[in-house]
Design an enzyme around this catalytic site. Structure first.
Site, PDB file in Angstrom:
ATOM      1  N   TYR A  50      41.597  36.577  31.669  1.00 33.40           N
ATOM      2  CA  TYR A  50      42.381  35.597  32.693  1.00 33.40           C
ATOM      3  C   TYR A  50      43.967  36.047  32.693  1.00 33.40           C
ATOM      4  O   TYR A  50      44.361  36.869  31.678  1.00 33.40           O
ATOM      5  CB  TYR A  50      42.499  34.118  32.438  1.00 33.40           C
ATOM      6  CG  TYR A  50      41.001  33.776  32.861  1.00 33.40           C
ATOM      7  CD1 TYR A  50      40.642  33.283  34.254  1.00 33.40           C
ATOM      8  CD2 TYR A  50      40.120  33.107  31.996  1.00 33.40           C
ATOM      9  CE1 TYR A  50      39.533  32.833  34.637  1.00 33.40           C
ATOM     10  CE2 TYR A  50      39.063  32.609  32.215  1.00 33.40           C
ATOM     11  CZ  TYR A  50      38.357  32.320  33.479  1.00 33.40           C
ATOM     12  OH  TYR A  50      37.459  31.828  33.836  1.00 33.40           O
ATOM     13  N   GLN A 102      26.407  34.697  33.696  1.00 34.56           N
ATOM     14  CA  GLN A 102      26.889  34.894  35.082  1.00 34.56           C
ATOM     15  C   GLN A 102      26.127  34.380  36.326  1.00 34.56           C
ATOM     16  O   GLN A 102      26.810  34.046  37.283  1.00 34.56           O
ATOM     17  CB  GLN A 102      26.683  36.553  35.205  1.00 34.56           C
ATOM     18  CG  GLN A 102      28.249  37.274  35.025  1.00 34.56           C
ATOM     19  CD  GLN A 102      28.277  38.700  35.156  1.00 34.56           C
ATOM     20  OE1 GLN A 102      27.128  39.486  35.555  1.00 34.56           O
ATOM     21  NE2 GLN A 102      29.237  39.267  34.732  1.00 34.56           N
ATOM     22  N   ASP A 106      27.301  30.785  36.981  1.00 34.76           N
ATOM     23  CA  ASP A 106      28.828  31.068  37.098  1.00 34.76           C
ATOM     24  C   ASP A 106      28.925  30.290  38.666  1.00 34.76           C
ATOM     25  O   ASP A 106      29.491  31.067  39.616  1.00 34.76           O
ATOM     26  CB  ASP A 106      29.593  32.383  36.850  1.00 34.76           C
ATOM     27  CG  ASP A 106      30.890  32.176  36.677  1.00 34.76           C
ATOM     28  OD1 ASP A 106      31.691  31.054  37.376  1.00 34.76           O
ATOM     29  OD2 ASP A 106      31.599  33.074  36.398  1.00 34.76           O
ATOM     30  N   ARG A 160      32.475  32.426  30.570  1.00 34.66           N
ATOM     31  CA  ARG A 160      32.709  33.567  31.565  1.00 34.66           C
ATOM     32  C   ARG A 160      32.021  34.774  30.814  1.00 34.66           C
ATOM     33  O   ARG A 160      32.689  35.887  30.837  1.00 34.66           O
ATOM     34  CB  ARG A 160      33.539  33.583  32.550  1.00 34.66           C
ATOM     35  CG  ARG A 160      33.832  32.352  33.081  1.00 34.66           C
ATOM     36  CD  ARG A 160      35.041  32.565  34.133  1.00 34.66           C
ATOM     37  NE  ARG A 160      34.522  32.626  35.482  1.00 34.66           N
ATOM     38  CZ  ARG A 160      35.197  32.882  36.385  1.00 34.66           C
ATOM     39  NH1 ARG A 160      36.658  32.472  36.515  1.00 34.66           N
ATOM     40  NH2 ARG A 160      34.739  32.706  37.784  1.00 34.66           N
ATOM     41  N   SER A 197      32.574  31.343  40.126  1.00 28.88           N
ATOM     42  CA  SER A 197      32.408  32.645  40.943  1.00 28.88           C
ATOM     43  C   SER A 197      31.773  32.432  42.362  1.00 28.88           C
ATOM     44  O   SER A 197      32.203  32.902  43.268  1.00 28.88           O
ATOM     45  CB  SER A 197      31.585  33.592  39.886  1.00 28.88           C
ATOM     46  OG  SER A 197      32.585  33.936  39.087  1.00 28.88           O
TER      47      SER A 197
HETATM   48  P1  NAD Z   1      41.202  32.669  38.865  1.00 27.41           P
HETATM   49  O1  NAD Z   1      40.666  31.910  40.020  1.00 27.41           O
HETATM   50  O2  NAD Z   1      41.723  31.921  37.702  1.00 27.41           O
HETATM   51  O3  NAD Z   1      42.586  33.393  39.443  1.00 27.41           O
HETATM   52  C1  NAD Z   1      42.593  34.420  40.608  1.00 27.41           C
HETATM   53  C2  NAD Z   1      43.316  35.393  40.657  1.00 27.41           C
HETATM   54  O4  NAD Z   1      44.814  35.160  40.352  1.00 27.41           O
HETATM   55  C3  NAD Z   1      43.243  36.146  39.036  1.00 27.41           C
HETATM   56  O5  NAD Z   1      42.593  37.536  39.221  1.00 27.41           O
HETATM   57  C4  NAD Z   1      44.376  36.126  38.373  1.00 27.41           C
HETATM   58  O6  NAD Z   1      44.658  37.254  37.693  1.00 27.41           O
HETATM   59  C5  NAD Z   1      45.615  36.007  39.497  1.00 27.41           C
HETATM   60  N1  NAD Z   1      47.020  35.788  39.211  1.00 27.41           N
HETATM   61  C6  NAD Z   1      47.404  34.813  38.543  1.00 27.41           C
HETATM   62  N2  NAD Z   1      48.769  34.877  38.377  1.00 27.41           N
HETATM   63  C7  NAD Z   1      49.007  35.779  39.134  1.00 27.41           C
HETATM   64  C8  NAD Z   1      50.355  36.178  39.968  1.00 27.41           C
HETATM   65  N3  NAD Z   1      51.410  35.544  39.570  1.00 27.41           N
HETATM   66  N4  NAD Z   1      50.246  37.224  40.663  1.00 27.41           N
HETATM   67  C9  NAD Z   1      49.153  37.628  41.211  1.00 27.41           C
HETATM   68  N5  NAD Z   1      47.885  37.299  40.967  1.00 27.41           N
HETATM   69  C10 NAD Z   1      47.896  36.392  40.043  1.00 27.41           C
HETATM   70  O7  NAD Z   1      40.375  33.865  38.481  1.00 27.41           O
HETATM   71  P2  NAD Z   1      38.937  34.175  38.905  1.00 27.41           P
HETATM   72  O8  NAD Z   1      38.671  34.833  40.136  1.00 27.41           O
HETATM   73  O9  NAD Z   1      38.111  33.069  38.585  1.00 27.41           O
HETATM   74  O10 NAD Z   1      38.538  35.247  37.791  1.00 27.41           O
HETATM   75  C11 NAD Z   1      39.378  35.995  37.121  1.00 27.41           C
HETATM   76  C12 NAD Z   1      39.002  37.202  36.228  1.00 27.41           C
HETATM   77  O11 NAD Z   1      37.776  36.934  35.562  1.00 27.41           O
HETATM   78  C13 NAD Z   1      38.453  38.201  37.257  1.00 27.41           C
HETATM   79  O12 NAD Z   1      38.716  39.548  36.876  1.00 27.41           O
HETATM   80  C14 NAD Z   1      37.034  38.234  37.253  1.00 27.41           C
HETATM   81  O13 NAD Z   1      36.349  39.374  37.629  1.00 27.41           O
HETATM   82  C15 NAD Z   1      36.864  37.705  35.705  1.00 27.41           C
HETATM   83  N6  NAD Z   1      35.414  37.270  35.892  1.00 27.41           N
HETATM   84  C16 NAD Z   1      34.452  37.478  34.723  1.00 27.41           C
HETATM   85  C17 NAD Z   1      33.284  37.081  34.848  1.00 27.41           C
HETATM   86  C18 NAD Z   1      32.289  37.218  33.558  1.00 27.41           C
HETATM   87  O14 NAD Z   1      31.286  36.893  33.807  1.00 27.41           O
HETATM   88  N7  NAD Z   1      32.668  38.319  32.770  1.00 27.41           N
HETATM   89  C19 NAD Z   1      32.823  35.873  35.751  1.00 27.41           C
HETATM   90  C20 NAD Z   1      33.876  35.429  36.453  1.00 27.41           C
HETATM   91  C21 NAD Z   1      35.049  36.119  36.615  1.00 27.41           C
END
Ligand code: NAD
Length: 379
Positions: A228, A129, A132, A124, A135
């Site tokens: 993460y 992006q 992805d 990621r 996402s």
């Molecule tokens: P995910 O589906 O793995 O998890 C969903 C959410 O659950 C996350 O935000 C995680 O922090 C949260 N979580 C885990 N345990 C928890 C708990 N006990 N209580 C409350 N919340 C909890 O995550 P995702 O949506 O795929 O993405 C995670 C991060 O990665 C985000 O910040 C996203 O913006 C980032 N991201 C970055 C890129 C990039 O290209 N740089 C791309 C996609 C996502």
């Protein structure tokens, strides 16, 4: 020789998405690739065979024959054992592979000497992006979750001032503010509700607030490797549970999206917390597929406990197949730009960070450590 790209009809039960949509097919055929689509592959998503023909694809009816003739196979879901059987050695397959939960299929792809890229393993990084899929599909899931919740509630969401009285706005709580959670918050906000969001990653607070929602603060930061979440300690879990329990009891609609990659979803809402919710309240558990964030969630079912409706929908992106497929297809188009040379031939050097990161199987070897270890332990 132009490369032959094949898109079979998805065989998984209730999968309505298709890996490529006509717009992407048009771009691929224009740049010299041959694209063959199985008849009816896009019908459930709103893309008829004729639209694929007009975009330059051939539409064929023989599922196994199509797979046998492919150089590149593009799918939404991990290929079945029968599908892998039809592939020739050296065929490239690109799909969401769910590797650690699809061990038998991964082993089959290894033994069939196909080259498999798992879109769910894409690094990621900023450059990736546009590819992805996690996402893009989480965006769809978050949107659907908010609408499912709104549909199950016996209440209006927005505040209304009418001749028949004033209606107070509903309260929505979103637990887990990653891609899906933020989309659920944005969708709920558009429906005119008061929204609270919570995530263990402190960085999510800014994003939640920027959507006009309130962020529940816990004095811990559980951001782990790669942005993460890491797993919480026992003491942190206790503090989190107390704060979450209070917010859950106060909400009309709770949407949970918390996930930890490669692990069971964390439990955030226990039975006793549901008992404290008002009758008529609703909980939509987006983590149902990986065990659920609520102990009462039944994956794929909607149940009622103490007057509270708990929905555990599976494969939400498939419920909005037109745009989910369009976004998936656009992601694949970007990925193919790495997999094909300018002249349209297949690259054979997978050292690019994005290709290397998503390479699951090649040359009879499982390249991704977790499923490789599980397979070594299991056979
Ligand atoms: P995910 O589906 O793995 O998890 C969903 C959410 O659950 C996350 O935000 C995680 O922090 C949260 N979580 C885990 N345990 C928890 C708990 N006990 N209580 C409350 N919340 C909890 O995550 P995702 O949506 O795929 O993405 C995670 C991060 O990665 C985000 O910040 C996203 O913006 C980032 N991201 C970055 C890129 C990039 O290209 N740089 C791309 C996609 C996502």
């Amino acid at each position: 020789m132009p490369v032959r790209i094949v898109v079979p009809k998805e065989v998984a039960v209730s999968e309505r998405r298709v890996a490529l949509v006509p717009e992407t097919v048009k771009a691929l055929t224009k740049s010299g690739s041959l694209v063959a689509i199985e008849a009816g592959a896009g019908t459930a998503a709103g893309y008829p065979d004729e639209a694929f023909r007009q975009a330059g694809a051939t539409v064929e009816t023989d599922h196994a024959g199509l797979l046998r003739s492919a150089e590149i196979v593009l799918k939404v879901q991990v290929p079945t054992l029968e599908e892998v059987e039809a592939l020739r050695p050296g065929t490239v397959v690109v799909a969401l592979m769910n590797p650690s939960r699809s061990l038998e299929r991964v082993a089959k792809m290894r033994d069939a000497k196909v080259t498999a890229f798992a879109l769910d393993l894409l690094p990621r990084i900023t450059r990736a992006q546009g590819m992805d899929v996690l996402s893009s599909q989480a965006t769809v899931a978050g949107y659907r979750a908010a609408l499912i919740g709104a549909g199950l509630l016996p209440k209006f969401l927005p505040m209304l001032t009418t001749a028949a009285g004033t209606i107070r706005p509903a309260k929505v709580l979103v637990l887990g503010a990653g891609v899906a959670g933020l989309m659920a918050i944005a969708t709920a906000r558009r429906l005119g509700v008061i929204v609270e969001g919570y995530d263990v990653r402190r960085a999510a607070g800014e994003q939640v607030r920027s959507l006009g929602a309130k962020f529940l603060e816990l004095q811990i930061n559980a951001e782990g490797a790669g942005g993460y979440a890491r797993e919480l300690t026992d003491e942190e879990k206790k503090q989190e549970a107390e704060m979450v329990a209070k917010a859950v009891a106060d909400a009309d609609l709770v949407i949970t999206t918390a996930a930890i990659p490669g692990r069971r979803a964390p439990i955030l809402v226990r039975e006793e917390m549901v008992a404290r919710m008002r009758p008529g309240s609703v909980l939509v558990d987006l983590a149902a597929e990986t065990g659920g964030n609520c102990t009462l969630t039944q994956p794929g079912e909607t149940v009622v406990r103490d007057g509270v409706t708990i929905a555990g929908p599976l494969n939400l992106p498939s419920q909005l197949p037109f745009h989910a497929s369009q976004m998936f297809s656009k992601n694949l188009q970007s990925f193919l730009a790495l997999l094909l040379t300018k002249e349209g031939a297949r690259v054979t050097d997978y050292s690019d960070e994005v290709l290397a990161g998503s390479l699951l199987v090649s040359d009879g070897t499982v390249r991704h450590a977790p499923p490789a270890d599980l397979l070594r332990g299991g056979t």
